[in-house]
Design a protein around this motif. Structure first.
Motif, PDB file in Angstrom:
ATOM      1  N   ALA A  19       0.862  -1.182   0.000  1.00 14.33           N
ATOM      2  CA  ALA A  19       0.000   0.000   0.000  1.00 14.33           C
ATOM      3  C   ALA A  19       0.896   1.228   0.000  1.00 14.33           C
ATOM      4  CB  ALA A  19      -0.908   0.003   1.226  1.00 14.33           C
ATOM      5  N   THR A  20       0.627   2.176  -0.900  1.00 16.77           N
ATOM      6  CA  THR A  20       1.443   3.381  -0.958  1.00 16.77           C
ATOM      7  C   THR A  20       0.594   4.621  -0.729  1.00 16.77           C
ATOM      8  OG1 THR A  20       1.190   3.618  -3.373  1.00 16.77           O
ATOM      9  CG2 THR A  20       3.078   2.339  -2.576  1.00 16.77           C
ATOM     10  N   TYR A  21       1.224   5.628  -0.145  1.00 17.03           N
ATOM     11  CA  TYR A  21       0.600   6.945   0.016  1.00 17.03           C
ATOM     12  C   TYR A  21       1.714   7.949   0.296  1.00 17.03           C
ATOM     13  CZ  TYR A  21      -2.227  10.838   1.556  1.00 17.03           C
ATOM     14  OH  TYR A  21      -2.796  12.084   1.675  1.00 17.03           O
ATOM     15  N   ASN A  22       1.833   8.930  -0.573  1.00 20.18           N
ATOM     16  CA  ASN A  22       2.883   9.948  -0.425  1.00 20.18           C
ATOM     17  C   ASN A  22       4.251   9.304  -0.172  1.00 20.18           C
ATOM     18  OD1 ASN A  22       1.093  11.999  -0.869  1.00 20.18           O
ATOM     19  ND2 ASN A  22       1.090  12.790   1.216  1.00 20.18           N
ATOM     20  N   GLY A  23       4.554   8.285  -0.957  1.00 22.29           N
ATOM     21  CA  GLY A  23       5.795   7.544  -0.733  1.00 22.29           C
ATOM     22  C   GLY A  23       6.860   7.775  -1.770  1.00 22.29           C
ATOM     23  N   ALA A  24       6.765   8.854  -2.529  1.00 21.05           N
ATOM     24  CA  ALA A  24       7.685   9.079  -3.646  1.00 21.05           C
ATOM     25  C   ALA A  24       9.144   9.085  -3.219  1.00 21.05           C
ATOM     26  CB  ALA A  24       7.334  10.398  -4.338  1.00 21.05           C
ATOM     27  N   ASP A  48      -2.170   2.304  -4.663  1.00 23.01           N
ATOM     28  CA  ASP A  48      -1.872   3.667  -4.219  1.00 23.01           C
ATOM     29  C   ASP A  48      -3.138   4.330  -3.710  1.00 23.01           C
ATOM     30  OD1 ASP A  48       0.148   5.970  -4.144  1.00 23.01           O
ATOM     31  OD2 ASP A  48      -1.630   6.845  -5.087  1.00 23.01           O
ATOM     32  N   ASP A  49      -3.045   4.893  -2.517  1.00 24.56           N
ATOM     33  CA  ASP A  49      -4.217   5.428  -1.816  1.00 24.56           C
ATOM     34  C   ASP A  49      -4.434   6.905  -2.158  1.00 24.56           C
ATOM     35  OD1 ASP A  49      -6.423   5.391  -0.189  1.00 24.56           O
ATOM     36  OD2 ASP A  49      -5.294   5.493   1.690  1.00 24.56           O
ATOM     37  N   ALA A  50      -4.579   7.186  -3.469  1.00 23.10           N
ATOM     38  CA  ALA A  50      -4.844   8.547  -3.951  1.00 23.10           C
ATOM     39  C   ALA A  50      -3.779   9.534  -3.493  1.00 23.10           C
ATOM     40  CB  ALA A  50      -6.239   9.008  -3.514  1.00 23.10           C
ATOM     41  N   SER A  51      -2.515   9.162  -3.687  1.00 23.56           N
ATOM     42  CA  SER A  51      -1.407  10.039  -3.277  1.00 23.56           C
ATOM     43  C   SER A  51      -1.424  11.354  -4.059  1.00 23.56           C
ATOM     44  CB  SER A  51      -0.064   9.345  -3.525  1.00 23.56           C
ATOM     45  OG  SER A  51       0.098   8.225  -2.693  1.00 23.56           O
ATOM     46  N   GLN A  71      -4.929   2.242  -8.534  1.00 25.60           N
ATOM     47  CA  GLN A  71      -5.064   3.560  -7.918  1.00 25.60           C
ATOM     48  C   GLN A  71      -6.457   3.728  -7.317  1.00 25.60           C
ATOM     49  OE1 GLN A  71      -3.133   5.573 -11.669  1.00 25.60           O
ATOM     50  NE2 GLN A  71      -3.089   7.071  -9.981  1.00 25.60           N
ATOM     51  N   ALA A  72      -6.504   4.027  -6.028  1.00 23.30           N
ATOM     52  CA  ALA A  72      -7.774   4.317  -5.371  1.00 23.30           C
ATOM     53  C   ALA A  72      -8.298   5.658  -5.866  1.00 23.30           C
ATOM     54  CB  ALA A  72      -7.598   4.345  -3.859  1.00 23.30           C
ATOM     55  N   VAL A  73      -9.595   5.741  -6.087  1.00 24.03           N
ATOM     56  CA  VAL A  73     -10.201   6.983  -6.571  1.00 24.03           C
ATOM     57  C   VAL A  73     -10.116   8.068  -5.508  1.00 24.03           C
ATOM     58  CG1 VAL A  73     -12.345   8.034  -7.391  1.00 24.03           C
ATOM     59  CG2 VAL A  73     -11.746   5.704  -8.097  1.00 24.03           C
ATOM     60  N   GLN A  74     -10.299   7.676  -4.259  1.00 24.69           N
ATOM     61  CA  GLN A  74     -10.173   8.617  -3.153  1.00 24.69           C
ATOM     62  C   GLN A  74      -9.500   7.910  -1.982  1.00 24.69           C
ATOM     63  OE1 GLN A  74     -14.212   9.779  -2.330  1.00 24.69           O
ATOM     64  NE2 GLN A  74     -14.715   7.886  -1.261  1.00 24.69           N
ATOM     65  N   ASN A  75      -8.969   8.685  -1.067  1.00 23.91           N
ATOM     66  CA  ASN A  75      -8.233   8.119   0.051  1.00 23.91           C
ATOM     67  C   ASN A  75      -9.129   7.200   0.869  1.00 23.91           C
ATOM     68  OD1 ASN A  75      -7.151   8.466   3.114  1.00 23.91           O
ATOM     69  ND2 ASN A  75      -5.479   8.570   1.656  1.00 23.91           N
ATOM     70  N   GLN A  76      -8.658   5.969   1.099  1.00 15.46           N
ATOM     71  CA  GLN A  76      -9.440   4.969   1.814  1.00 15.46           C
ATOM     72  C   GLN A  76      -8.756   4.450   3.068  1.00 15.46           C
ATOM     73  OE1 GLN A  76      -9.960   1.720  -0.965  1.00 15.46           O
ATOM     74  NE2 GLN A  76      -7.776   1.516  -1.344  1.00 15.46           N
ATOM     75  N   GLY A  77      -7.521   4.870   3.309  1.00 12.31           N
ATOM     76  CA  GLY A  77      -6.778   4.402   4.461  1.00 12.31           C
ATOM     77  C   GLY A  77      -5.960   3.165   4.123  1.00 12.31           C
ATOM     78  N   TYR A  78      -4.879   2.970   4.865  1.00 12.66           N
ATOM     79  CA  TYR A  78      -3.941   1.910   4.507  1.00 12.66           C
ATOM     80  C   TYR A  78      -4.508   0.509   4.710  1.00 12.66           C
ATOM     81  CZ  TYR A  78      -2.739   1.454   9.521  1.00 12.66           C
ATOM     82  OH  TYR A  78      -2.777   1.259  10.877  1.00 12.66           O
ATOM     83  N   VAL A  79      -5.413   0.340   5.674  1.00  7.37           N
ATOM     84  CA  VAL A  79      -5.993  -0.995   5.884  1.00  7.37           C
ATOM     85  C   VAL A  79      -6.772  -1.430   4.653  1.00  7.37           C
ATOM     86  CG1 VAL A  79      -7.639  -2.346   7.242  1.00  7.37           C
ATOM     87  CG2 VAL A  79      -6.061  -0.790   8.395  1.00  7.37           C
ATOM     88  N   ARG A  80      -7.616  -0.528   4.115  1.00 10.40           N
ATOM     89  CA  ARG A  80      -8.394  -0.876   2.915  1.00 10.40           C
ATOM     90  C   ARG A  80      -7.491  -1.063   1.704  1.00 10.40           C
ATOM     91  NH1 ARG A  80     -11.534  -3.185   5.665  1.00 10.40           N
ATOM     92  NH2 ARG A  80     -11.673  -1.956   7.548  1.00 10.40           N
TER      93      ARG A  80
END
Length: 258
Positions: A19-24, A48-51, A71-80
């Motif tokens: 799961a990625t989020y703002n991980g560049a 990717d959680d809508a980074s 790619q998640a359409v909107q932020n769903q949290g790392y668990v999801r």
């Protein structure tokens, strides 16, 4: 049972779910450490959680058919996001991976060996640049079979199960998903509960990855209020009951299919 879990026609051995989020800043180093260990019949599934940063662009610089990016359409949290990655994976064995760690050489092989005798395996970790683990205790292989003690440790909060150091069999993935909707965190403790309730848990003494500890880690590092602690313990106890229910149903289904 999710249909995605049943698709093993491609012969995928190991699925690494990230799961990625703002991980560049760090994700490329982690992907490199993972891909060095994957064989031709393995895969890396990244959700990717809508980074809002360039994480997806960095991930897409890796031109490898074994990598799938969702790619998640909107932020769903790392668990999801981890749940989505596991559901989309096709491997016989499923590994969880954080975006900012580094896999140590041999991690895949040693954990695959452990999964021949257990449905869930959890390893220790070291810290990048010889950093301090703080007061995080070590898992002990000798405690692998002490399932009741491990469950008690999870409930109290001193068993160091971290998703980044865990893997499961496909059979266990069917129990693990869907992750209960009330779990907004602690998918790793949920997995550890499932493995221990089933009586199929393995601890590895050796570290298999290097964790990068920084201010943006999703694992809480500071003190929580008593109210938050009690809420978290109640959530984990509720998850324990669900793990027992699902494990019983899984064993019953296996017996009926035999």
């Amino acid at each position: 049972m999710n249909a995605q879990h049943e698709d093993t026609s491609l012969g995928i051995r190991a699925s690494v779910c990230m799961a990625t989020y703002n991980g560049a800043e760090y994700v490329a180093e982690q992907i490199e450490s993972i891909m060095r260990q994957l064989g031709p019949n393995d895969e890396l599934v990244i959700v990717d959680d809508a980074s809002p940063d360039t994480t997806v662009e960095v991930v897409r610089t890796f031109s490898d058919d074994r990598i799938t990016v969702l790619q998640a359409v909107q932020n769903q949290g790392y668990v999801r996001s981890f749940e989505q990655a596991v559901l989309a994976s096709k491997g016989e064995y499923v590994f969880l991976a954080d975006q900012d760690d580094v896999w140590l050489p041999g991690r895949l092989a040693v954990m695959l060996r452990a999964l021949q005798g257990a449905d869930v395996v959890a390893s220790n970790f070291a810290v990048l640049d010889d950093g301090d683990r703080g007061k995080v205790p070590l898992l002990r292989a000798a405690d692998s079979g002490h399932h009741a003690r491990n469950i008690a440790g999870i409930l109290v909060g001193y068993r160091p199960y971290y998703g980044c150091g865990m893997a499961m069999t496909r059979a266990q993935a069917r129990v693990f998903t869907p992750v209960p909707s009330y779990l907004k965190e602690s998918h790793d403790l949920w997995l550890a509960l499932c493995g221990n309730v089933a009586g199929s848990m393995a601890h590895l003494d050796e570290p298999t990855l290097l964790r990068r500890l920084h201010g943006n880690n999703v694992t809480p590092t500071g003190w929580r209020s008593l109210r938050r602690i009690l809420q978290a313990r109640l959530m984990i106890f509720r998850a324990l009951l669900e793990a027992a229910r699902r494990t019983k149903a899984s064993k019953r289904s296996a017996q009926q299919a035999a």
